[in-house]
Design a protein around this motif. Sequence first.
Motif, PDB file in Angstrom:
ATOM      1  N   GLU A  48     -29.801  49.937  52.078  1.00 12.11           N
ATOM      2  CA  GLU A  48     -28.607  49.487  51.361  1.00 12.11           C
ATOM      3  C   GLU A  48     -28.131  50.454  50.287  1.00 12.11           C
ATOM      4  O   GLU A  48     -27.091  50.212  49.665  1.00 12.11           O
ATOM      5  CB  GLU A  48     -28.883  48.123  50.711  1.00 12.11           C
ATOM      6  CG  GLU A  48     -29.035  46.990  51.711  1.00 12.11           C
ATOM      7  CD  GLU A  48     -27.776  46.781  52.540  1.00 12.11           C
ATOM      8  OE1 GLU A  48     -26.671  46.775  51.978  1.00 12.11           O
ATOM      9  OE2 GLU A  48     -27.901  46.650  53.763  1.00 12.11           O
ATOM     10  N   GLU A  49     -28.848  51.590  50.064  1.00 10.57           N
ATOM     11  CA  GLU A  49     -28.486  52.431  48.921  1.00 10.57           C
ATOM     12  C   GLU A  49     -27.115  53.071  49.069  1.00 10.57           C
ATOM     13  O   GLU A  49     -26.471  53.398  48.066  1.00 10.57           O
ATOM     14  CB  GLU A  49     -29.555  53.505  48.693  1.00 10.57           C
ATOM     15  CG  GLU A  49     -29.712  54.506  49.801  1.00 10.57           C
ATOM     16  CD  GLU A  49     -30.826  55.501  49.494  1.00 10.57           C
ATOM     17  OE1 GLU A  49     -31.106  55.716  48.310  1.00 10.57           O
ATOM     18  OE2 GLU A  49     -31.415  56.054  50.439  1.00 10.57           O
ATOM     19  N   ASN A  50     -26.635  53.271  50.295  1.00 12.56           N
ATOM     20  CA  ASN A  50     -25.305  53.857  50.499  1.00 12.56           C
ATOM     21  C   ASN A  50     -24.229  52.804  50.709  1.00 12.56           C
ATOM     22  O   ASN A  50     -23.049  53.130  50.789  1.00 12.56           O
ATOM     23  CB  ASN A  50     -25.316  54.790  51.707  1.00 12.56           C
ATOM     24  CG  ASN A  50     -26.192  56.002  51.475  1.00 12.56           C
ATOM     25  OD1 ASN A  50     -26.386  56.422  50.349  1.00 12.56           O
ATOM     26  ND2 ASN A  50     -26.731  56.548  52.550  1.00 12.56           N
ATOM     27  N   ALA A  51     -24.635  51.538  50.829  1.00 13.20           N
ATOM     28  CA  ALA A  51     -23.698  50.502  51.247  1.00 13.20           C
ATOM     29  C   ALA A  51     -23.208  49.621  50.107  1.00 13.20           C
ATOM     30  O   ALA A  51     -22.493  48.658  50.339  1.00 13.20           O
ATOM     31  CB  ALA A  51     -24.352  49.615  52.303  1.00 13.20           C
ATOM     32  N   LEU A  81     -24.561  45.825  55.168  1.00  9.51           N
ATOM     33  CA  LEU A  81     -24.382  46.496  56.453  1.00  9.51           C
ATOM     34  C   LEU A  81     -25.646  47.224  56.900  1.00  9.51           C
ATOM     35  O   LEU A  81     -25.951  47.292  58.093  1.00  9.51           O
ATOM     36  CB  LEU A  81     -23.220  47.488  56.384  1.00  9.51           C
ATOM     37  CG  LEU A  81     -21.829  46.947  56.683  1.00  9.51           C
ATOM     38  CD1 LEU A  81     -20.801  48.062  56.560  1.00  9.51           C
ATOM     39  CD2 LEU A  81     -21.779  46.320  58.067  1.00  9.51           C
ATOM     40  N   GLY A  82     -26.398  47.804  55.946  1.00  7.22           N
ATOM     41  CA  GLY A  82     -27.619  48.517  56.315  1.00  7.22           C
ATOM     42  C   GLY A  82     -28.614  47.610  57.007  1.00  7.22           C
ATOM     43  O   GLY A  82     -29.166  47.949  58.066  1.00  7.22           O
ATOM     44  N   ILE A  83     -28.850  46.441  56.426  1.00  7.84           N
ATOM     45  CA  ILE A  83     -29.783  45.490  57.040  1.00  7.84           C
ATOM     46  C   ILE A  83     -29.208  44.940  58.336  1.00  7.84           C
ATOM     47  O   ILE A  83     -29.929  44.720  59.316  1.00  7.84           O
ATOM     48  CB  ILE A  83     -30.103  44.360  56.041  1.00  7.84           C
ATOM     49  CG1 ILE A  83     -30.919  44.928  54.865  1.00  7.84           C
ATOM     50  CG2 ILE A  83     -30.861  43.225  56.723  1.00  7.84           C
ATOM     51  CD1 ILE A  83     -31.233  43.934  53.787  1.00  7.84           C
ATOM     52  N   HIS A  84     -27.895  44.767  58.383  1.00  9.92           N
ATOM     53  CA  HIS A  84     -27.256  44.324  59.628  1.00  9.92           C
ATOM     54  C   HIS A  84     -27.547  45.306  60.756  1.00  9.92           C
ATOM     55  O   HIS A  84     -27.942  44.895  61.867  1.00  9.92           O
ATOM     56  CB  HIS A  84     -25.740  44.193  59.423  1.00  9.92           C
ATOM     57  CG  HIS A  84     -24.965  44.110  60.695  1.00  9.92           C
ATOM     58  ND1 HIS A  84     -24.903  42.954  61.457  1.00  9.92           N
ATOM     59  CD2 HIS A  84     -24.216  45.046  61.374  1.00  9.92           C
ATOM     60  CE1 HIS A  84     -24.163  43.172  62.530  1.00  9.92           C
ATOM     61  NE2 HIS A  84     -23.736  44.427  62.507  1.00  9.92           N
ATOM     62  N   TYR A  85     -27.368  46.597  60.505  1.00 13.48           N
ATOM     63  CA  TYR A  85     -27.597  47.587  61.561  1.00 13.48           C
ATOM     64  C   TYR A  85     -29.089  47.752  61.862  1.00 13.48           C
ATOM     65  O   TYR A  85     -29.452  48.065  62.997  1.00 13.48           O
ATOM     66  CB  TYR A  85     -26.953  48.918  61.195  1.00 13.48           C
ATOM     67  CG  TYR A  85     -25.464  48.910  61.415  1.00 13.48           C
ATOM     68  CD1 TYR A  85     -24.935  48.737  62.689  1.00 13.48           C
ATOM     69  CD2 TYR A  85     -24.577  49.037  60.359  1.00 13.48           C
ATOM     70  CE1 TYR A  85     -23.568  48.704  62.909  1.00 13.48           C
ATOM     71  CE2 TYR A  85     -23.207  49.002  60.564  1.00 13.48           C
ATOM     72  CZ  TYR A  85     -22.712  48.838  61.841  1.00 13.48           C
ATOM     73  OH  TYR A  85     -21.355  48.803  62.055  1.00 13.48           O
ATOM     74  N   ALA A  86     -29.936  47.554  60.872  1.00 16.96           N
ATOM     75  CA  ALA A  86     -31.373  47.562  61.148  1.00 16.96           C
ATOM     76  C   ALA A  86     -31.718  46.477  62.160  1.00 16.96           C
ATOM     77  O   ALA A  86     -32.487  46.695  63.109  1.00 16.96           O
ATOM     78  CB  ALA A  86     -32.162  47.367  59.858  1.00 16.96           C
ATOM     79  N   ARG A  87     -31.125  45.304  61.980  1.00 16.81           N
ATOM     80  CA  ARG A  87     -31.348  44.211  62.923  1.00 16.81           C
ATOM     81  C   ARG A  87     -30.762  44.553  64.293  1.00 16.81           C
ATOM     82  O   ARG A  87     -31.386  44.330  65.327  1.00 16.81           O
ATOM     83  CB  ARG A  87     -30.720  42.926  62.385  1.00 16.81           C
ATOM     84  CG  ARG A  87     -30.953  41.696  63.276  1.00 16.81           C
ATOM     85  CD  ARG A  87     -30.219  40.483  62.745  1.00 16.81           C
ATOM     86  NE  ARG A  87     -30.768  40.036  61.470  1.00 16.81           N
ATOM     87  CZ  ARG A  87     -30.135  40.139  60.304  1.00 16.81           C
ATOM     88  NH1 ARG A  87     -28.925  40.684  60.238  1.00 16.81           N
ATOM     89  NH2 ARG A  87     -30.699  39.701  59.192  1.00 16.81           N
ATOM     90  N   GLU A  88     -29.545  45.124  64.295  1.00 20.59           N
ATOM     91  CA  GLU A  88     -28.901  45.482  65.557  1.00 20.59           C
ATOM     92  C   GLU A  88     -29.698  46.536  66.327  1.00 20.59           C
ATOM     93  O   GLU A  88     -29.667  46.580  67.556  1.00 20.59           O
ATOM     94  CB  GLU A  88     -27.495  46.026  65.279  1.00 20.59           C
ATOM     95  CG  GLU A  88     -26.499  44.986  64.821  1.00 20.59           C
ATOM     96  CD  GLU A  88     -26.191  43.987  65.921  1.00 20.59           C
ATOM     97  OE1 GLU A  88     -25.665  44.399  66.958  1.00 20.59           O
ATOM     98  OE2 GLU A  88     -26.510  42.789  65.737  1.00 20.59           O
ATOM     99  N   LEU A  89     -30.434  47.390  65.607  1.00 16.19           N
ATOM    100  CA  LEU A  89     -31.227  48.435  66.242  1.00 16.19           C
ATOM    101  C   LEU A  89     -32.639  47.966  66.596  1.00 16.19           C
ATOM    102  O   LEU A  89     -33.499  48.777  66.926  1.00 16.19           O
ATOM    103  CB  LEU A  89     -31.294  49.663  65.327  1.00 16.19           C
ATOM    104  CG  LEU A  89     -29.977  50.425  65.181  1.00 16.19           C
ATOM    105  CD1 LEU A  89     -30.053  51.438  64.051  1.00 16.19           C
ATOM    106  CD2 LEU A  89     -29.605  51.114  66.488  1.00 16.19           C
ATOM    107  N   GLY A  90     -32.860  46.657  66.532  1.00 15.35           N
ATOM    108  CA  GLY A  90     -34.117  46.102  67.008  1.00 15.35           C
ATOM    109  C   GLY A  90     -35.251  46.113  66.010  1.00 15.35           C
ATOM    110  O   GLY A  90     -36.421  45.968  66.394  1.00 15.35           O
TER     111      GLY A  90
END
Length: 452
Positions: free
Chosen positions: A111-114, A119-128
């Motif tokens: 989340e440091e850039n977001a 969104l960072g955690i969202h994409y971490a989840r999306e990437l499995g």
Amino acid sequence: MAASVLRVRHLVIRDRTGAPRLEIPRLDIEAGDRLVLVGPSGAGKSTLARALLGEVSPGLHVASGSVTVDGMDALGASARQLRLLRRRSAFVDQDPGVALTPWRRIDQLTEENAARSGLGIHYARELGLPVDEDWLRRRPAQLSGGQRRRVAIARALSVDPGLVVLDEPTAGLDPDTARSFTELLLSVTTGRTLVLVTHDARLAHAVGGRVLTVDAGRVDESATPADAVRWPTREAPDAERTHTGLTLDSVEVAHPDSAPIGPLDAVVPARSLVALVGRSGSGKSTLLRAAVGLHPPVRGRVLIHGQELAPRVQDRPRAHIDSFALVPQDSSLALAPAVAVGRRLRRLARAHRTDLARVCEELQLGPELLERRPGALSGGQRQRIALAAALLRGPDVLLVDEPTAALDRSTSSAVLARLEQSSAAGAAVLVATHDADVIARSDSVLTLPDAG
């Protein structure tokens, strides 16, 4: 999010000696394009990928030409303009350790850039990746190499970039994980301009965009996904071995992601090459660290030549420490960023009375590379420098984590031939790998079960 348009014109990048490292007369990448860069290790793929975002590695300079992103001169941009460019673009290096501050938690990194947008955690989840509270509080060293890579990608995507540049995103992943990860990766980059550096033919084919070969700093636009293939074959070596090397006796290692690894019983004899295989995250890297004393087993014994070793490296006598050499998957962990790599290699060669020139030749490392710092080398070159450092020590037990993951076919074959040479000379060589050629040319295969 708006996809980016890139224009490269008459670009020439040179090294400190004035030799050209990259020469691109013209390259156009339209908004929403998917561009795949393939070619030999050290040929300039990563140099081009970085230049598209206005970055030039240490030791290199732009001699002429331009790169524009959405009309902005990326190479001539001011610091403020570069910050704006990087807010709408994303770059993930092939060494995930480069992007992840080791002492920060995963939730902080994603989340440091977001600006805490989620969104960072969202994409971490999306990437499995698991995103439960316990996992998010871990540090990068507690994750597998494949997980660190996905965290770095999620972190990069957290700014919702229009341009995504990824360097070897599937390196170090087993085939099944790479296949499923490719599907996820293409899903989360839909609608963005994507530039991808890879040696993975399956990934290159799945991307479905233009494929360019970069060789000796020049681009050939007649490439196909098959040009990324790096799966040579060779007859299996003689499996007859005699002396005891490394022994794992009912070793069980606490695994940070799930169930413990083991108990595991295995022998890596002297004069042998053994492949350590298993799905990404199954604990291969953790097991190598346990053998060398950096991740003590919770039970069981590690022995060398029949002698039991202390679980922790700091409790082992110097003779036992010197018997091991570990080459980590993330080569950035093995090299001092501010020091020319040749300085360390020459010191090791003198201390152990080994032939530096010969080792470099065998690993296809030209003498000019020794005067560079790690940041001025490609990922594949850094991998081979780290391996050279280990080989110069002449260890009894050589532990290597994914040595061919980011290498082209020819260089991969040279590295594997050097590992075979070490085993033939008496070393016990254990290689964590997903590379089919390494497995085919190994004397035996040690398979880890999936982590629970």
